[in-house]
Motif scaffolding. Sequence first.
Motif, short mmCIF file in Angstrom:
data_model
loop_
_atom_site.label_atom_id
_atom_site.label_comp_id
_atom_site.label_asym_id
_atom_site.label_seq_id
_atom_site.Cartn_x
_atom_site.Cartn_y
_atom_site.Cartn_z
N ALA A 1 0.83 -1.20 0.00
CA ALA A 1 0.00 0.00 0.00
C ALA A 1 0.87 1.26 0.00
N ALA A 2 1.97 1.21 0.76
CA ALA A 2 2.89 2.36 0.81
C ALA A 2 3.50 2.63 -0.56
N ILE A 3 3.90 1.58 -1.25
CA ILE A 3 4.47 1.74 -2.59
C ILE A 3 3.39 2.22 -3.55
N GLY A 4 2.17 1.70 -3.40
CA GLY A 4 1.07 2.08 -4.28
C GLY A 4 0.77 3.57 -4.24
N ILE A 5 0.68 4.16 -3.05
CA ILE A 5 0.39 5.59 -2.96
C ILE A 5 1.58 6.43 -3.39
N SER A 6 2.80 5.91 -3.21
CA SER A 6 3.99 6.66 -3.62
C SER A 6 4.12 6.70 -5.13
N GLU A 7 3.52 5.72 -5.83
CA GLU A 7 3.54 5.72 -7.29
C GLU A 7 2.58 6.75 -7.87
N LYS A 8 1.61 7.16 -7.06
CA LYS A 8 0.58 8.09 -7.54
C LYS A 8 0.72 9.49 -6.95
N SER A 9 1.74 9.71 -6.12
CA SER A 9 1.92 11.02 -5.51
C SER A 9 3.39 11.22 -5.15
N ASP A 10 3.71 12.43 -4.68
CA ASP A 10 5.09 12.70 -4.24
C ASP A 10 5.21 12.63 -2.72
N ALA A 11 4.24 11.96 -2.08
CA ALA A 11 4.24 11.84 -0.62
C ALA A 11 5.45 11.06 -0.11
N ILE A 12 5.80 11.33 1.16
CA ILE A 12 6.85 10.58 1.84
C ILE A 12 6.15 9.59 2.76
N ILE A 13 6.45 8.31 2.63
CA ILE A 13 5.76 7.28 3.40
C ILE A 13 6.75 6.53 4.27
N ILE A 14 6.37 6.36 5.55
CA ILE A 14 7.20 5.60 6.50
C ILE A 14 6.41 4.39 6.95
N VAL A 15 7.07 3.23 6.92
CA VAL A 15 6.40 1.97 7.27
C VAL A 15 7.19 1.27 8.37
N VAL A 16 6.47 0.75 9.37
CA VAL A 16 7.08 -0.08 10.40
C VAL A 16 6.50 -1.48 10.25
N SER A 17 7.38 -2.46 10.10
CA SER A 17 6.94 -3.85 9.93
C SER A 17 6.44 -4.41 11.26
N GLU A 18 5.26 -5.04 11.20
CA GLU A 18 4.69 -5.64 12.41
C GLU A 18 5.45 -6.90 12.81
N GLU A 19 6.03 -7.60 11.84
CA GLU A 19 6.72 -8.86 12.12
C GLU A 19 8.12 -8.65 12.66
N THR A 20 8.86 -7.68 12.07
CA THR A 20 10.27 -7.51 12.43
C THR A 20 10.59 -6.18 13.09
N GLY A 21 9.69 -5.21 12.99
CA GLY A 21 9.98 -3.88 13.52
C GLY A 21 10.86 -3.05 12.60
N LEU B 1 9.41 6.34 -1.42
CA LEU B 1 9.36 7.60 -2.15
C LEU B 1 9.35 7.31 -3.65
N ASN B 2 8.38 7.85 -4.36
CA ASN B 2 8.29 7.69 -5.82
C ASN B 2 8.36 6.23 -6.26
N GLY B 3 7.70 5.35 -5.54
CA GLY B 3 7.64 3.94 -5.92
C GLY B 3 8.84 3.13 -5.49
N ASN B 4 9.81 3.75 -4.83
CA ASN B 4 11.01 3.06 -4.38
C ASN B 4 11.04 2.93 -2.87
N MET B 5 11.39 1.74 -2.39
CA MET B 5 11.45 1.49 -0.96
C MET B 5 12.88 1.22 -0.50
N THR B 6 13.30 1.91 0.56
CA THR B 6 14.58 1.63 1.20
C THR B 6 14.29 1.20 2.63
N ARG B 7 15.05 0.24 3.14
CA ARG B 7 14.70 -0.38 4.42
C ARG B 7 15.83 -0.25 5.45
N ASN B 8 15.55 -0.78 6.62
CA ASN B 8 16.52 -0.87 7.71
C ASN B 8 17.02 0.51 8.18
#
Length: 282
Positions: free
Chosen positions: A210-230, A236-243
């Motif tokens: 969902a985070a990648i989906g909205i970033s593909e349609k806007s210039d929003a900055i999205i932050i995600v915290v994984s429920e499984e690993t934290g 940003l712009n359809g690209n995800m960087t982790r850790n």
Amino acid sequence: MEILDIVINSVKNISIFSVMDILVVSYIFYKGYMLMKETRAEQLLKGIVLILFLIPVSDLLNLTMLNWILSKTITIGVLSLIIIFQPEIRSALEHLGRTAFTDRQIFANEETVQKVVNEIVTAIGNLSVSRTGALVIIEQFTGLEDIIKTGTRIDAIVSSALLENIFVVNTPLHDGATIIRNDRVVSSGCFLPLTENRELNKKLGTRHRAAIGISEKSDAIIIVVSEETGTISLVLNGNMTRNYTEEKLRSTLTKIIKKRQHKKLTFRERVIQWIKNKKDTR
């Protein structure tokens, strides 16, 4: 020799405007391909190319019926393309509609930027430690009012305590996205469009998609915290960087937001700023 002369004469007659024309058209085709890449439209485009290839082949082999069917298919092709590629056309228009030349400020001043970033990072850090899933969107120049309407309006000052409470498991607003506009939490429990990118890691859950989906349609900055690993991720712009660590997240958010802050610039300066912003999001 005649062919060589034709080539030489053609090269001599090429003007700077012809070169510019070729470059612009090439760029448009490239951007169009990148928008369709890894979507259903890519497969549909291959089918259309195959039809265009089969028309002269069927004519050459005197396959009258096949040639007639394919020709009629192309006749109504323009209308068909609009219908078939409606999601991709909409996506392309949304990209064109995003402008780096807007007169709207995202944040009032740098002090507000630092305050909001600190509150977000503190909350995200605590949620990461407790392995509580979270999805926070920082609205930029592209308006997200249609997404905001899918959630519950809050309109409260951004604070780490509020963000942490929103994502507590089994509370009404925890399952969805929280959207921040300027220094306020405007809505929570929002529904987001999922990405159609088939190349993503299969281990990524709905929250990340969902985070990648909205970033593909806007210039929003999205932050995600994984429920499984934290694990903390930035999208940003359809690209995800982790850790991300708290410190890395704080510096990255501050850098991106400050560079996007609007200033009264000349047209030339705005073009340069737009190019820099694009580089920062890659």
